[in-house]
Scaffold this motif. Structure first.
Motif, short mmCIF file in Angstrom:
data_model
loop_
_atom_site.label_atom_id
_atom_site.label_comp_id
_atom_site.label_asym_id
_atom_site.label_seq_id
_atom_site.Cartn_x
_atom_site.Cartn_y
_atom_site.Cartn_z
N ILE A 62 0.84 -1.20 0.00
CA ILE A 62 0.00 0.00 0.00
C ILE A 62 0.88 1.25 0.00
O ILE A 62 0.57 2.24 -0.68
N LEU A 63 1.96 1.21 0.75
CA LEU A 63 2.87 2.35 0.79
C LEU A 63 3.50 2.60 -0.58
O LEU A 63 3.63 3.76 -1.02
N ASP A 64 3.89 1.53 -1.28
CA ASP A 64 4.45 1.70 -2.63
C ASP A 64 3.42 2.27 -3.59
O ASP A 64 3.74 3.12 -4.44
N GLU A 65 2.19 1.81 -3.47
CA GLU A 65 1.14 2.33 -4.35
C GLU A 65 0.90 3.82 -4.10
O GLU A 65 0.71 4.60 -5.04
N GLN A 66 0.94 4.22 -2.86
CA GLN A 66 0.76 5.64 -2.54
C GLN A 66 1.93 6.47 -3.07
O GLN A 66 1.75 7.59 -3.54
N CYS A 67 3.15 5.90 -2.98
CA CYS A 67 4.31 6.64 -3.49
C CYS A 67 4.27 6.76 -5.01
O CYS A 67 4.77 7.75 -5.57
N MET A 68 3.71 5.78 -5.70
CA MET A 68 3.62 5.85 -7.16
C MET A 68 2.68 6.95 -7.63
O MET A 68 2.84 7.49 -8.73
N LEU A 69 1.67 7.27 -6.82
CA LEU A 69 0.72 8.30 -7.21
C LEU A 69 1.29 9.70 -7.12
O LEU A 69 0.63 10.66 -7.54
N GLY A 70 2.48 9.84 -6.55
CA GLY A 70 3.19 11.12 -6.58
C GLY A 70 2.66 12.12 -5.57
O GLY A 70 2.38 11.80 -4.42
N MET A 71 2.51 13.35 -6.03
CA MET A 71 2.21 14.47 -5.15
C MET A 71 0.79 14.44 -4.61
O MET A 71 0.46 15.17 -3.68
N ARG A 72 -0.07 13.60 -5.17
CA ARG A 72 -1.45 13.59 -4.71
C ARG A 72 -1.63 12.86 -3.39
O ARG A 72 -2.68 12.95 -2.77
N CYS A 73 -0.60 12.10 -2.96
CA CYS A 73 -0.72 11.28 -1.75
C CYS A 73 0.27 11.76 -0.70
O CYS A 73 1.33 12.31 -1.02
N ASN A 74 -0.11 11.53 0.53
CA ASN A 74 0.74 11.89 1.66
C ASN A 74 0.56 10.84 2.75
O ASN A 74 -0.08 9.80 2.54
N ASP A 75 1.11 11.12 3.92
CA ASP A 75 1.02 10.16 5.02
C ASP A 75 -0.42 9.91 5.45
O ASP A 75 -0.78 8.79 5.86
N ARG A 76 -1.25 10.94 5.37
CA ARG A 76 -2.63 10.79 5.81
C ARG A 76 -3.42 9.89 4.87
O ARG A 76 -4.19 9.03 5.31
N THR A 77 -3.24 10.06 3.57
CA THR A 77 -3.92 9.18 2.62
C THR A 77 -3.41 7.74 2.74
O THR A 77 -4.18 6.79 2.56
N PHE A 78 -2.13 7.61 3.04
CA PHE A 78 -1.57 6.25 3.20
C PHE A 78 -2.18 5.53 4.38
O PHE A 78 -2.61 4.37 4.28
N VAL A 79 -2.24 6.18 5.54
CA VAL A 79 -2.76 5.51 6.72
C VAL A 79 -4.25 5.24 6.58
O VAL A 79 -4.77 4.24 7.10
N SER A 80 -4.98 6.10 5.84
CA SER A 80 -6.41 5.84 5.60
C SER A 80 -6.59 4.58 4.76
O SER A 80 -7.48 3.76 5.03
N ALA A 81 -5.73 4.42 3.75
CA ALA A 81 -5.81 3.20 2.95
C ALA A 81 -5.45 1.96 3.76
O ALA A 81 -6.03 0.89 3.56
N VAL A 82 -4.52 2.11 4.68
CA VAL A 82 -4.15 0.98 5.54
C VAL A 82 -5.32 0.60 6.44
O VAL A 82 -5.61 -0.59 6.63
N TYR A 83 -6.03 1.59 7.00
CA TYR A 83 -7.18 1.30 7.85
C TYR A 83 -8.25 0.56 7.07
O TYR A 83 -8.86 -0.40 7.57
N ASP A 84 -8.48 0.97 5.85
CA ASP A 84 -9.56 0.38 5.05
C ASP A 84 -9.26 -1.07 4.66
O ASP A 84 -10.16 -1.92 4.66
N LYS A 85 -8.00 -1.36 4.31
CA LYS A 85 -7.68 -2.68 3.76
C LYS A 85 -7.20 -3.69 4.80
O LYS A 85 -7.40 -4.89 4.63
N CYS A 86 -6.56 -3.22 5.85
CA CYS A 86 -5.90 -4.15 6.79
C CYS A 86 -6.73 -4.47 8.02
O CYS A 86 -6.59 -5.56 8.58
N LYS A 87 -7.56 -3.55 8.46
CA LYS A 87 -8.26 -3.77 9.71
C LYS A 87 -9.24 -4.92 9.62
O LYS A 87 -9.42 -5.70 10.57
#
Length: 697
Positions: A237-262
C-alpha cells in the motif's frame, strides 16, 4: 566526525585513534592482499574524497534560492564545489541538474519539477548514500572473489561460511518506518527458524520411522501477509501511494491501511485515538508494537535519484562509471553480483541511459528493495545448514556483572527461544548415530550385565605393562565387524531393562516408606515398640534384579530409527548420570592403583635408605646405651663382653658380680637378651630357668 571551521569543514576528529598514517598503511596493505591494483586503489580514494567534499554541500550557503524559494541552484563560490567536481569527474551543469531537478512520468508526459533548497539537500544526501552503497557492494564482491579463488565452477561448487547478524526486535516509545522494516525482517527470519527447528525436525522423525505425535505451533504467516501481501499489505500500500506522486501523503496512506488491513487481519489493531493520530498497532510474535506513520512516505521514497545514474555514467573516472551500473541495477530492483566488479571495462553512457528509468513510478522503493533483499537472504539460508547463536543483553544499563532476569526472559520470548525449547523437549532433542551411541554409552554394557546376573566384579589382576603386552589397536576385518545397528539395539534393550528396573525400585521404595510411616504413627506411643524399632538392626531388603523379559524401548523414552537413536531429555539425563557414575568409579580405581604404585616406590626408596644407613646409626645408639649401663653398675670387677647383632639385637654377656648371688645354682655363665621396655629402660631375659624373670636395671 566533522569539525566546522571557516575554511574546509571536513576535518577528521576521530577519538581513540591518533596514528592515522599507520591506519592508512594497514588499509593499503589489505587492498594489496585482496588483489586491488594501485590504479584501482587511487580511483577508490578519489571517489571517497569527492563524496566527502560533496557532503559539505548539505551545509549552509551551498544552495541559492530562486523564484521566491520554489527553485534553487548550486552556489558556484562554495569552497567544496570545485574539488567535488574535479574528483568526481562531472561538470557543474550535470551536478546542478541531478540535485535540483526531478522528473517523473504523468500519464504519457514526462514532467520535470524543480526542487527547493531543503529538497535539494535531501537529494544530495540520497546521491551520497547511493554512491557509498555501490562502493560497498563492489568491494565486497571483489573481496569474495579474491577469497574464493579463480578455479572453474566456483559459483556452483565452492563451499562458504556466512555470518548473519540478525536484526533485534525493536519496540520504542515512537516506532516509525525503520522499526517496521526491522520487525518485518524478524518475523520472516522467525518463520524460517520455526520451519527449520519444528517442521524439519518432525520431517526427520517421520523419515526415521519414529513414533511421534505432531505438535501444532503458531505460524506467523498471517503477520507476513499483513506486511508484504500484494495489493493488501502495508508495504505494498505504501508503494502504491508513493507511485501516485504528489497527490498522496502520510494521511492518505494511513487511511488506505485502515480500510484494507483492519478487516483482513486479526493482527492489525487501530482504535479511535490511534486513527486520530495516524497510528496503528501490529501484534507481532514478540508482542504488540505501535507504529507512527508520520514520515512513512518520505522515507520510502528516500532512494537514489534517477539522474544520479546519468550523472555518474558521464563521469571521466572509470570507477565512477562502474558505480553507475550498480546504481542502475538497484533502481531496476535487480542487483546482479556479476556486474559488481572493479576490473570490468567501463560501460557506455548510452547503455546506462537505456537502463535508467524515466519515471519515479517505475523505480523500486526502499520497502521494495528491503523485501527483495530479505527474500534473497531467506533463499540463501534455505540452501545452507544454519546454526543459530542467540545473544542476550543482561541489562539495559550496559554494565557488567548485572543480570536482570526480566529483561532476559523478554528477549528469550521475543526470539522464540522459549517456544523452541518447549517443543524440543517435548520431542527427542538428543540423537546419536549408531556408532556414536555405542562409543559413548558402551561403557554401561559390562556394568548393567553384571547387575542383571548378580555378578560381583573380582579383584583386578596384576596389570602388565610394556610394549609386548600392549599391542596397537587395529581395526577388525570388514567381514568380522559387528553390525552397528544390531550392536546398538542390544545396548538399547539392556539400558531399557535397567531403566524399568530402577523405576520399579523407586516405586517399591515409596511404598515401603509409606508403610514405615504408618508403623511409626501406630507404635509411636508404645515404649516397647519404640525401642524395638529403633534399637534392633534393620532387616535386609532384597532389591529386585534387572528384568530379563523383553521391554518395549519406546516406553522408556528411547527409539531406534533407520540411522539414529533418539532419546527423550529425561531418559538422556538418566543415562548420562549413570555413565558419569561408572566413569567416576573406574577413574577412582585407576587413580588408586596409581597412588598405590607411587606410594610403594617411595616406601621402597625409604627402606633402602634405612637399610643403608641403619648399621652405623644402630651401632652408635647401642654403644651409648651399653656405656650407660656400665656406668650404672656398682662394681667394676667383671668386664662385660658382649657381641652385638645388628639385625636381631641379641647380645652375649658374662656374669656380673651383682648377679652371682641370684645365679648360685648356675655353674657357668648364661646367655641372656636385653629387651627394651621404653623410656630408656631395659630388662634382660635369659635362656635358662634362672633368668626366666625380668629384672629392671
Amino acid at each position: 566526525k566533522h569539525k566546522q571551521s571557516s575554511g574546509n569543514q571536513s576535518q577528521l576528529c576521530q577519538s581513540g585513534f591518533d596514528d592515522h598514517a599507520k591506519m592508512f598503511g594497514e588499509l593499503r596493505t589489505a587492498m594489496n592482499v585482496m588483489g586491488l591494483t594501485r590504479q584501482e586503489q587511487m580511483e577508490i580514494f578519489r571517489v571517497v574524497c569527492g563524496l566527502l567534499h560533496l557532503s559539505n554541500l548539505t551545509l549552509e550557503d551551498a544552495f541559492l534560492d530562486a523564484n521566491d524559494g520554489e527553485e534553487c541552484y548550486l552556489n558556484k563560490n562554495h569552497s567544496s564545489l570545485g574539488p567535488a567536481l574535479t574528483l568526481l569527474g562531472v561538470s557543474y551543469e550535470a551536478l546542478n541538474t541531478a540535485v535540483t531537478r526531478v522528473q517523473f512520468k504523468a500519464v504519457d508526459e514526462l514532467v520535470k519539477k524543480h526542487l527547493n533548497s531543503a529538497q535539494a539537500v535531501r537529494a544530495v544526501q540520497a546521491l551520497i548514500k547511493g554512491a557509498y552503497d555501490s562502493i560497498f557492494s563492489l568491494l565486497v564482491n571483489r573481496v569474495n572473489s579474491s577469497i574464493v579463488g579463480s578455479f572453474e565452477g566456483r559459483h556452483s561448487t565452492a563451499a562458504f561460511i556466512g555470518l548473519l547478524d540478525i536484526f533485534g526486535f525493536e519496540s520504542f516509545d515512537k516506532n516509525s518506518f525503520e522499526q517496521l522494516c526491522i520487525n518485518y525482517c524478524n518475523e520472516s527470519l522467525q518463520q524460517q527458524f520455526n520451519r527449520f527447528v519444528f517442521k524439519l525436525e518432525q520431517q526427520e522423525y517421520k523419515r526415521e520411522g519414529i513414533n511421534w505425535e505432531f505438535i501444532e505451533f503458531a505460524d506467523n504467516q498471517d503477520i507476513l501477509d499483513l506486511i508484504d501481501k500484494k495489493h493488501g499489505g502495508i508495504l505494498t500500500i505504501l508503494d502504491e501511494q508513493c507511485m501516485l506522486g504528489m497527490r498522496c501523503n502520510d494521511r492518505t496512506f494511513v487511511s488506505a491501511v485502515y480500510d484494507k488491513c483492519k478487516s483482513s487481519s486479526d493482527r492489525f489493531q487501530a482504535n479511535t485515538k490511534q486513527k486520530a493520530q495516524g497510528k496503528f498497532s501490529i501484534r507481532h510474535y514478540a508482542g504488540i508494537v505501535e507504529y507512527d506513520t508520520a514520515g512513512f512516505m518520505e522515507k520510502n521514497k528516500d532512494e537514489i535519484p534517477m539522474e544520479a545514474s546519468e550523472l555518474f555514467a558521464n563521469s571521466s573516472c572509470d570507477f565512477i562509471r562502474h558505480l553507475a551500473i550498480v546504481i542502475a541495477s538497484k533502481m531496476h530492483g535487480n542487483s546482479n553480483d556479476n556486474n559488481n566488479t572493479v576490473d570490468k571495462p567501463p560501460p557506455q553512457s548510452s547503455s546506462i541511459k537505456r537502463r535508467a528509468f524515466k519515471s519515479s513510478i517505475s523505480r523500486v522503493s526502499v520497502g521494495g528493495q528491503f523485501a527483495c533483499q530479505l527474500q534473497k537472504l531467506r533463499r540463501r539460508i534455505d540452501e545452507t545448514h544454519p546454526h543459530y547463536v542467540r545473544c542476550l543483553k543482561p541489562n539495559d544499563q550496559l554494565r557488567p556483572d548485572r543480570f536482570d532476569p526480566n529483561i532476559v526472559v523478554d528477549q528469550l520470548r521475543c526470539g522464540g527461544i522459549l517456544e523452541a525449547i518447549r517443543v524440543s523437549r517435548a520431542g527427542f532433542p538428543q540423537r546419536y548415530t549408531f556408532e556414536h551411541f555405542v562409543a559413548r554409552f558402551g561403557v554401561l554394557s559390562s556394568t548393567l550385565n553384571a547387575a542383571s546376573s548378580g555378578y560381583q566384579p573380582c579383584r583386578p589382576q596384576r596389570i602388565k605393562l610394556g610394549p609386548i603386552n600392549t599391542p596397537l589397536k587395529q581395526k577388525a576385518p570388514l567381514k568380522y565387524r559387528p553390525d552397528p545397528k544390531k550392536e546398538c539395539e542390544t545396548l538399547v534393550k539392556l539400558i531399557a531393562r535397567w531403566i524399568v528396573t530402577e523405576r520399579e525400585k523407586q516405586t517399591q521404595g515409596i511404598l515401603e516408606d509409606e508403610e514405615d510411616e504408618e508403623t511409626c504413627q501406630t507404635d509411636s506411643l508404645s515404649p516397647r515398640s519404640f525401642w524395638k524399632n529403633h534399637q534392633s538392626p534393620p532387616k535386609s531388603k532384597k532389591s529386585p534384579k534387572i528384568i530379563q523379559t523383553p521391554v518395549e524401548v519406546s516406553k522408556v523414552g528411547i527409539q531406534v530409527g533407520a540411522t539414529k537413536v533418539f532419546l527423550l531429555q529425561e531418559t538422556f539425563d538418566t543415562i548420562e548420570r549413570v555413565r558419569g557414575q561408572v566413569l567416576s568409579v573406574n577413574a577412582t580405581k585407576i587413580a588408586s592403583l596409581i597412588r598405590m604404585f607411587l606410594s610403594r616406590v617411595r616406601y621402597l626408596a625409604m627402606l633402602r635408605a634405612f637399610r643403608r644407613d641403619g648399621k652405623t646409626k644402630t651401632r652408635r645408639r647401642l654403644a651409648d646405651e651399653i656405656e650407660m649401663l656400665r656406668s650404672a653398675s656398682d662394681t667394676k670387677e667383671n668386664d662385660c663382653n658382649r657381641s652385638v647383632n645388628t639385625f636381631v639385637g641379641s647380645y652375649e654377656s658374662k656374669s656380673f658380680s651383682h648377679l652371682e648371688k641370684m645365679s648360685s645354682n648356675c655353674s657357668e655363665p648364661q646367655e641372656f637378651q636385653w629387651v627394651s621396655v621404653g623410656h630408656g629402660r631395659f630388662v634382660k631375659r635369659g635362656q635358662s630357668a634362672c633368668f626366666d624373670n625380668f629384672q629392671a636395671l
